[in-house]
Design a protein around this motif. Structure first.
Motif, short mmCIF file in Angstrom:
data_model
loop_
_atom_site.label_atom_id
_atom_site.label_comp_id
_atom_site.label_asym_id
_atom_site.label_seq_id
_atom_site.Cartn_x
_atom_site.Cartn_y
_atom_site.Cartn_z
N ILE A 38 9.12 24.45 24.52
CA ILE A 38 7.49 24.55 25.16
C ILE A 38 6.90 23.48 25.32
N MET A 39 7.12 22.26 24.79
CA MET A 39 6.36 21.03 25.03
C MET A 39 6.68 20.41 26.37
N ALA A 61 15.80 14.88 22.00
CA ALA A 61 14.65 15.38 21.69
C ALA A 61 13.99 16.12 22.81
N PHE A 62 14.12 15.31 24.01
CA PHE A 62 13.31 15.88 25.21
C PHE A 62 14.36 17.07 25.30
N ALA A 63 15.49 17.05 25.46
CA ALA A 63 16.16 18.28 25.94
C ALA A 63 16.13 19.37 24.73
N LYS A 64 15.84 19.05 23.74
CA LYS A 64 15.42 20.27 22.58
C LYS A 64 14.07 20.87 23.02
N GLN A 65 13.38 20.13 23.64
CA GLN A 65 11.88 20.71 23.85
C GLN A 65 11.97 21.18 25.48
N GLY A 66 13.10 21.29 26.24
CA GLY A 66 13.20 22.02 27.41
C GLY A 66 13.39 21.15 28.70
N ALA A 67 13.27 19.95 28.39
CA ALA A 67 13.68 18.88 29.71
C ALA A 67 15.06 18.79 30.18
N ASN A 68 15.12 18.50 31.41
CA ASN A 68 16.47 17.88 32.02
C ASN A 68 16.30 16.44 31.83
N VAL A 69 17.43 15.65 31.92
CA VAL A 69 17.31 14.19 31.62
C VAL A 69 18.22 13.66 32.62
N CYS A 70 17.72 12.22 33.01
CA CYS A 70 18.52 11.58 33.61
C CYS A 70 18.71 10.06 32.64
N ILE A 71 19.87 9.80 32.40
CA ILE A 71 20.02 8.64 31.43
C ILE A 71 20.85 7.41 32.32
N ILE A 83 26.41 11.74 24.73
CA ILE A 83 24.74 12.30 24.68
C ILE A 83 24.97 13.25 25.73
N LYS A 84 25.55 13.04 26.89
CA LYS A 84 25.58 13.94 28.05
C LYS A 84 26.14 15.30 27.65
N THR A 85 27.12 15.21 26.51
CA THR A 85 27.87 16.46 26.45
C THR A 85 26.97 17.41 25.37
N GLN A 86 26.04 16.49 24.69
CA GLN A 86 25.28 17.20 23.47
C GLN A 86 23.97 17.87 24.19
N ILE A 87 23.62 17.01 25.23
CA ILE A 87 22.36 17.50 26.04
C ILE A 87 22.76 18.98 26.85
N GLU A 88 23.84 18.98 27.34
CA GLU A 88 24.50 20.04 28.11
C GLU A 88 24.71 21.25 27.17
N ILE A 256 16.21 8.87 15.21
CA ILE A 256 15.54 10.20 15.20
C ILE A 256 14.21 10.05 14.89
N GLU A 257 13.70 9.07 13.94
CA GLU A 257 12.15 9.17 13.50
C GLU A 257 11.32 8.30 14.59
N CYS A 258 11.98 7.96 15.54
CA CYS A 258 11.11 7.29 16.80
C CYS A 258 10.98 8.56 17.72
N ALA A 259 11.94 9.40 17.70
CA ALA A 259 11.83 10.30 18.82
C ALA A 259 10.49 11.31 19.03
N GLY A 260 9.86 11.86 17.98
CA GLY A 260 8.63 12.37 18.09
C GLY A 260 7.63 11.90 18.56
N ALA A 261 7.56 10.44 18.56
CA ALA A 261 6.44 9.76 19.18
C ALA A 261 6.49 10.01 20.70
N TYR A 262 7.66 9.85 21.35
CA TYR A 262 7.88 9.89 22.63
C TYR A 262 7.55 11.35 23.21
N VAL A 263 8.12 12.27 22.32
CA VAL A 263 8.02 13.61 22.86
C VAL A 263 6.46 13.91 22.97
N PHE A 264 5.79 13.60 21.94
CA PHE A 264 4.55 13.74 21.80
C PHE A 264 3.63 12.97 23.17
#
Length: 288
Positions: A38-39, A61-71, A83-88, A256-264
């Motif tokens: 939803i975020m 973390a972005f993918a878990k919140q519904g985003a598509n990602v370019c790395i 990470i590509k495999t995990q996101i997909e 993982i402890e940094c990811a939430g700041a970026y999502v926010f």
């Protein structure tokens, strides 16, 4: 979740380092966390250095919140494909671009390919960087100084300049700076300089875009110390065992402890926040 408080002695000769060769492996995911999508639903994010370390944690973390990602990554193909495999597997798209962001044309190409693939861009995370430990200022070579600035500062500048025409109201730019931008580090002088430059970029560009009423927000995250491939590839093996132990929390942080700041910061929850830095550093108080 529990995290390690010390690390075995180790060193990697390749720089940047490889995440899959680290012991223990960095923690970049919480398998108990299920994003509700939803975020960042259907937003498109480009993350430089998204193959490993903090960038990898942010991408997932972005993918878990519904985003598509370019790395965008340099040459760490095994890490990038992991990470590509995990996101997909989450049902989101992950587009990989292998290139060197120190070159302006490569940055323009990366943005162009992202737009062609996703038809839009909502979030830019300038995260890719290099660092080299040097015991004395006089020993910083011209080549090292040049590479550090071209990767950490020029890369962010080129990516941002190429991305801006495609960003729109509510888009977000997030720069990865560092705790050393605020208190310095005697063995990371050139790296600290670049991270200070990114703080200045964050504040200045945020002011500029706010005045132009573009609606694009610019913020930063200042991690440190975090267990990423940077560490075994840039530090002496004997220093690894105590890495992060001098923080108030007594240990190094995990990606993982940094990811939430970026999502926010990427989400509409931070719609009234621009020009700011979130410090994820184990409790150290810094003068912002």
């Amino acid at each position: 979740m529990s995290f390690p408080t010390s690390f075995p002695s180790q060193h990697q000769s390749q720089h940047p380092g490889l995440e899959h060769m680290m012991n223990p492996l960095p923690v970049y995911d919480d398998d108990q966390y299920v994003g509700k999508g939803i975020m960042l639903q259907d937003k498109v994010a480009l993350i430089t250095g998204g193959d490993s370390g903090i960038g990898r944690a942010v991408a997932l973390a972005f993918a878990k919140q519904g985003a598509n990602v370019c790395i965008v990554y340099l040459n760490e193909s095994e890490d990038a494909n992991t990470i590509k495999t995990q996101i997909e597997a989450l049902g989101r798209q992950c587009f990989l671009i292998e290139t060197d962001i120190t070159d302006k044309a490569n940055c323009e190409m990366a943005i162009s390919k992202t737009i062609n693939h996703f038809n839009k861009l909502d979030i830019l995370v300038n995260n890719a960087a290099v660092q080299y430990t040097t015991q004395k200022f006089e020993l910083i070579s011209d080549a090292q100084f040049d590479k550090t600035f071209k990767t950490n500062v020029y890369g962010a500048f080129y990516m941002t300049k190429a991305a801006l025409p495609h960003l729109k109201q509510s888009s977000s730019i997030i720069n990865t700076t560092s705790v050393v931008a605020f208190h310095g580090n005697e063995t990371l002088i050139d790296y600290s300089m670049t991270k200070g430059a990114l703080v200045a970029l964050t504040r200045s560009l945020a002011m500029s875009l706010a005045k132009s009423k573009s609606g694009i927000r610019v913020n930063a995250v200042a991690p440190g110390p975090i267990w990423t491939p940077f560490i075994p590839s840039s530090m002496d093996a004997t220093q690894i065992t105590s890495f992060g132990s001098n923080t108030p929390l007594g240990r190094a942080g995990q990606p993982i402890e940094c990811a939430g700041a970026y999502v926010f910061l990427a989400s509409d929850a931070a719609s009234y926040i621009t020009g700011q830095t979130i410090h994820v550093n184990g409790g150290e108080i810094v003068n912002a």
